[in-house]
Design a protein around this motif. Structure first.
Motif, PDB file in Angstrom:
ATOM      1  N   ALA A 297       4.161   3.068  -7.534  1.00 48.59           N
ATOM      2  CA  ALA A 297       3.254   4.153  -7.167  1.00 48.59           C
ATOM      3  C   ALA A 297       1.814   3.800  -7.510  1.00 48.59           C
ATOM      4  N   GLY A 298       1.632   3.128  -8.672  1.00 47.50           N
ATOM      5  CA  GLY A 298       0.279   2.734  -9.046  1.00 47.50           C
ATOM      6  C   GLY A 298      -0.304   1.704  -8.101  1.00 47.50           C
ATOM      7  N   VAL A 299       0.524   0.752  -7.664  1.00 46.34           N
ATOM      8  CA  VAL A 299       0.056  -0.248  -6.707  1.00 46.34           C
ATOM      9  C   VAL A 299      -0.382   0.424  -5.404  1.00 46.34           C
ATOM     10  N   ILE A 300       0.460   1.318  -4.911  1.00 46.21           N
ATOM     11  CA  ILE A 300       0.134   2.009  -3.666  1.00 46.21           C
ATOM     12  C   ILE A 300      -1.158   2.809  -3.813  1.00 46.21           C
ATOM     13  N   ASP A 301      -1.271   3.517  -4.920  1.00 45.10           N
ATOM     14  CA  ASP A 301      -2.452   4.353  -5.135  1.00 45.10           C
ATOM     15  C   ASP A 301      -3.704   3.502  -5.233  1.00 45.10           C
ATOM     16  N   ALA A 302      -3.633   2.392  -5.979  1.00 42.20           N
ATOM     17  CA  ALA A 302      -4.805   1.536  -6.152  1.00 42.20           C
ATOM     18  C   ALA A 302      -5.207   0.862  -4.845  1.00 42.20           C
ATOM     19  N   ALA A 303      -4.227   0.580  -3.991  1.00 40.98           N
ATOM     20  CA  ALA A 303      -4.515  -0.092  -2.723  1.00 40.98           C
ATOM     21  C   ALA A 303      -4.781   0.892  -1.590  1.00 40.98           C
ATOM     22  N   HIS A 304      -4.927   2.182  -1.902  1.00 39.65           N
ATOM     23  CA  HIS A 304      -5.195   3.217  -0.890  1.00 39.65           C
ATOM     24  C   HIS A 304      -4.073   3.254   0.152  1.00 39.65           C
ATOM     25  N   GLY A 305      -2.837   3.136  -0.329  1.00 43.07           N
ATOM     26  CA  GLY A 305      -1.689   3.188   0.563  1.00 43.07           C
ATOM     27  C   GLY A 305      -0.849   4.423   0.332  1.00 43.07           C
ATOM     28  N   ARG A 306       0.424   4.324   0.741  1.00 41.86           N
ATOM     29  CA  ARG A 306       1.307   5.491   0.652  1.00 41.86           C
ATOM     30  C   ARG A 306       2.741   4.997   0.478  1.00 41.86           C
ATOM     31  N   MET A 307       3.516   5.741  -0.338  1.00 43.89           N
ATOM     32  CA  MET A 307       4.922   5.439  -0.539  1.00 43.89           C
ATOM     33  C   MET A 307       5.740   6.677  -0.209  1.00 43.89           C
ATOM     34  N   THR A 308       6.762   6.493   0.625  1.00 45.71           N
ATOM     35  CA  THR A 308       7.652   7.595   0.975  1.00 45.71           C
ATOM     36  C   THR A 308       9.092   7.140   0.754  1.00 45.71           C
ATOM     37  N   MET A 309       9.922   8.109   0.375  1.00 51.13           N
ATOM     38  CA  MET A 309      11.341   7.837   0.142  1.00 51.13           C
ATOM     39  C   MET A 309      12.169   8.885   0.881  1.00 51.13           C
TER      40      MET A 309
ATOM     41  N   GLU B 233       3.281   1.576   2.607  1.00 54.25           N
ATOM     42  CA  GLU B 233       2.295   1.437   3.683  1.00 54.25           C
ATOM     43  C   GLU B 233       0.950   1.064   3.070  1.00 54.25           C
ATOM     44  N   PHE B 234       0.400  -0.093   3.487  1.00 55.58           N
ATOM     45  CA  PHE B 234      -0.857  -0.610   2.981  1.00 55.58           C
ATOM     46  C   PHE B 234      -1.856  -0.782   4.124  1.00 55.58           C
ATOM     47  N   PRO B 235      -3.137  -0.658   3.818  1.00 59.61           N
ATOM     48  CA  PRO B 235      -4.133  -1.024   4.856  1.00 59.61           C
ATOM     49  C   PRO B 235      -4.045  -2.507   5.170  1.00 59.61           C
ATOM     50  N   ALA B 236      -4.225  -2.823   6.434  1.00 55.40           N
ATOM     51  CA  ALA B 236      -4.224  -4.232   6.835  1.00 55.40           C
ATOM     52  C   ALA B 236      -5.529  -4.883   6.407  1.00 55.40           C
ATOM     53  N   ALA B 237      -5.424  -6.118   5.878  1.00 57.05           N
ATOM     54  CA  ALA B 237      -6.606  -6.846   5.442  1.00 57.05           C
ATOM     55  C   ALA B 237      -7.220  -7.595   6.611  1.00 57.05           C
ATOM     56  N   GLY B 238      -8.488  -7.932   6.468  1.00 51.25           N
ATOM     57  CA  GLY B 238      -9.166  -8.707   7.489  1.00 51.25           C
ATOM     58  C   GLY B 238      -8.662 -10.136   7.506  1.00 51.25           C
TER      59      GLY B 238
ATOM     60  N   LEU C  24      -3.814  -1.819 -12.802  1.00 54.32           N
ATOM     61  CA  LEU C  24      -3.978  -1.581 -11.373  1.00 54.32           C
ATOM     62  C   LEU C  24      -5.314  -0.932 -11.056  1.00 54.32           C
ATOM     63  N   GLN C  25      -5.786  -0.051 -11.906  1.00 57.72           N
ATOM     64  CA  GLN C  25      -7.042   0.638 -11.649  1.00 57.72           C
ATOM     65  C   GLN C  25      -8.231  -0.296 -11.783  1.00 57.72           C
TER      66      GLN C  25
ATOM     67  N   ASP D 296      -3.376  -6.752  -4.054  1.00 62.02           N
ATOM     68  CA  ASP D 296      -3.308  -7.968  -4.848  1.00 62.02           C
ATOM     69  C   ASP D 296      -1.893  -8.554  -4.777  1.00 62.02           C
ATOM     70  N   PRO D 297      -1.748  -9.863  -4.581  1.00 63.83           N
ATOM     71  CA  PRO D 297      -0.409 -10.453  -4.480  1.00 63.83           C
ATOM     72  C   PRO D 297       0.448 -10.227  -5.717  1.00 63.83           C
ATOM     73  N   ASP D 298      -0.152 -10.332  -6.921  1.00 68.00           N
ATOM     74  CA  ASP D 298       0.632 -10.117  -8.141  1.00 68.00           C
ATOM     75  C   ASP D 298       1.128  -8.681  -8.236  1.00 68.00           C
ATOM     76  N   ASP D 299       0.247  -7.727  -7.855  1.00 68.99           N
ATOM     77  CA  ASP D 299       0.665  -6.324  -7.907  1.00 68.99           C
ATOM     78  C   ASP D 299       1.763  -6.039  -6.889  1.00 68.99           C
ATOM     79  N   LEU D 300       1.633  -6.617  -5.687  1.00 71.12           N
ATOM     80  CA  LEU D 300       2.667  -6.416  -4.680  1.00 71.12           C
ATOM     81  C   LEU D 300       3.987  -7.039  -5.141  1.00 71.12           C
ATOM     82  N   THR D 301       3.900  -8.178  -5.793  1.00 69.25           N
ATOM     83  CA  THR D 301       5.108  -8.818  -6.318  1.00 69.25           C
ATOM     84  C   THR D 301       5.780  -7.942  -7.364  1.00 69.25           C
ATOM     85  N   GLU D 302       4.972  -7.366  -8.241  1.00 64.92           N
ATOM     86  CA  GLU D 302       5.533  -6.521  -9.293  1.00 64.92           C
ATOM     87  C   GLU D 302       6.162  -5.261  -8.719  1.00 64.92           C
ATOM     88  N   ALA D 303       5.474  -4.624  -7.749  1.00 67.40           N
ATOM     89  CA  ALA D 303       6.006  -3.391  -7.172  1.00 67.40           C
ATOM     90  C   ALA D 303       7.266  -3.662  -6.362  1.00 67.40           C
TER      91      ALA D 303
END
Length: 438
Positions: free
Chosen positions: A408-420, A432-437, A287-288, A333-340
């Protein structure tokens, strides 16, 4: 740049004003000296030569008749001293001896009221030979008139200089704005790189910044090559650990079959812990190395994951409620989002009683993905630890800890946030992920 340009323009205008004032002053003085010289010649023409040279008539100029008018003449013809009525009873200071015949000079003398006078002096001889009589003529005018003319000139000049300064400042602003526009364009392209809207800066830019854009793109290419090599090294490391860990698990099984259950259990515990650590660290390493140029649509990914999970016995009994509008683009990344999402949805499926809901929606410039099950939830005492990225939900388990670490790694690498949080019933997880262009 605007401040420096403004100071330079003001300095240049001030120097221009001083230079123009000096040139105007010299021009006015030159005209004044020429006028005084012409007047001196006119007075010289009134002198009648002879044995006793005399002045035929007084110069008819009203300025010379008005007392202290600022315009004066004075001449010394032999031993006689004559001057204009405007001097009244005052005599201009003259040199002791008459100047050489034919010579002229300009000088400044005090006037009858102490004012400075611009004086033209000319020396002549009246007659020929030994009977020639020296003639010294002084014609003067008040210098304050010249100073007043210069002040009026500056007064007329300042509005035009102010207008010129305003035009130059406006031109400087336009020049700076147009000149820096390519840099602003580079900044916009770099922002698009960060949001994933562009893979590279490109060369469709002004010629001034193309070398900079090429250097940045070259660095990005080199970084991608290094990231690809890092991924290959991570895959090699995974394969390298796979065989020794599998061998350890085989040895543990043999020990258990031979009656050494305690030793086998210890080896299995250590091997499983090693496998969890290896999987987690490899996931983090992968992810990094991801770039920020990828984007994914959560809707199709969620639908594919639901199709896969429905094929399992447990997933077939779950009521999957999906609410994902089309066209969302998250900067991940689509693969990372799929895995998470796969890890989290599988975890929700395990703990749900009947229903799992997955939704995605835009929130400003971000994309929010929500997973919710109707299971028992998590004890409040351990809920805070779940939100700490990279921690295992169940350290003794075989899959949940890795899933949370990957998510957590996906969120961190994508500059997002995970809450439970506990949703009563069940657990609600928000990604929560940043919206892409576009």
């Amino acid at each position: 740049m605007m401040l420096a340009g403004g100071l330079a323009i003001l300095t240049a205008l001030a120097l221009a004003a001083a230079g123009l004032a000096l040139l105007f002053d010299r021009h006015v003085q030159r005209l004044a000296r020429e006028d005084l010289q012409n007047r001196a010649r006119a007075i010289a023409g009134l002198v009648e030569p002879g044995r006793a040279p005399s002045l035929r008539e007084v110069p008819l100029d009203p300025a010379y008749e008005q007392v202290f008018s600022g315009h004066y003449w004075q001449l010394r013809l032999g031993d006689r001293l004559l001057h204009s009525r405007s001097l009244w009873d005052y005599s201009l200071p003259m040199s002791d001896g008459p100047p050489a015949p034919g010579t002229t000079r300009s000088l400044t003398l005090p006037g009858p009221q102490g004012e400075p006078l611009l004086v033209f002096e000319q020396g002549l001889l009246v007659g020929r030979g030994a009977e020639a009589v020296p003639l010294q003529i002084l014609v003067a005018r008040d210098r304050r008139e010249l100073d007043a003319a210069r002040a009026e000139f500056l007064g007329d000049l300042l509005p035009y200089l102010s207008l010129l300064g305003a035009l130059l400042l406006a031109a400087s602003y336009v020049q700076v704005t147009v000149g820096l526009r390519p840099l602003a364009q580079v900044g916009a392209r770099v922002a698009q790189l960060g949001s994933g809207a562009r893979p590279r800066i490109g060369t469709d830019m002004p010629a001034e910044v193309i070398p900079l854009a090429r250097e940045i793109d070259t660095l990005l290419d080199a970084r991608d090559d290094e990231l690809a090599r890092a991924r290959h090294r991570a895959a090699d490391l995974a394969h390298g650990f796979k065989t020794p860990l599998q061998a350890l698990m085989g040895d543990a099984r043999l020990l258990r079959e031979s009656g050494q259950a305690d030793v086998a259990g210890s080896i299995e515990t250590i091997a499983l812990a090693m496998r969890r650590h290896v999987d987690r660290e490899l996931a983090r390493a992968r992810l990094q190395t991801e770039t920020g140029n990828s984007s994914a649509d959560p809707g199709p990914i969620i639908l594919k994951l639901v199709e896969v999970l429905k094929r399992t016995p447990l997933g077939a009994m779950i009521d999957w409620q999906i609410d994902c509008p089309p066209g969302l683009r998250a900067s991940v990344d689509p693969d990372d989002l799929t895995e998470a999402l796969g890890a989290l949805m599988e975890n929700a499926m395990r703990h749900a009683r009947e229903r799992v809901g997955v939704s995605a929606r835009p929130t400003g410039r971000r994309v929010l993905i929500t997973l919710r099950d109707d299971g028992p939830g998590v004890p409040e005492a351990g809920l805070d630890q779940l939100t700490r990225r990279g921690l295992s939900l169940d350290p003794q388990g075989d899959g949940q800890g890795i899933g949370l670490a990957v998510a957590a790694g996906v969120i961190d690498a994508a500059h997002g946030r995970m809450t439970m949080r506990n949703a009563h019933p069940g657990l609600e997880v928000q990604l929560e992920f940043p919206a892409a262009g576009p």
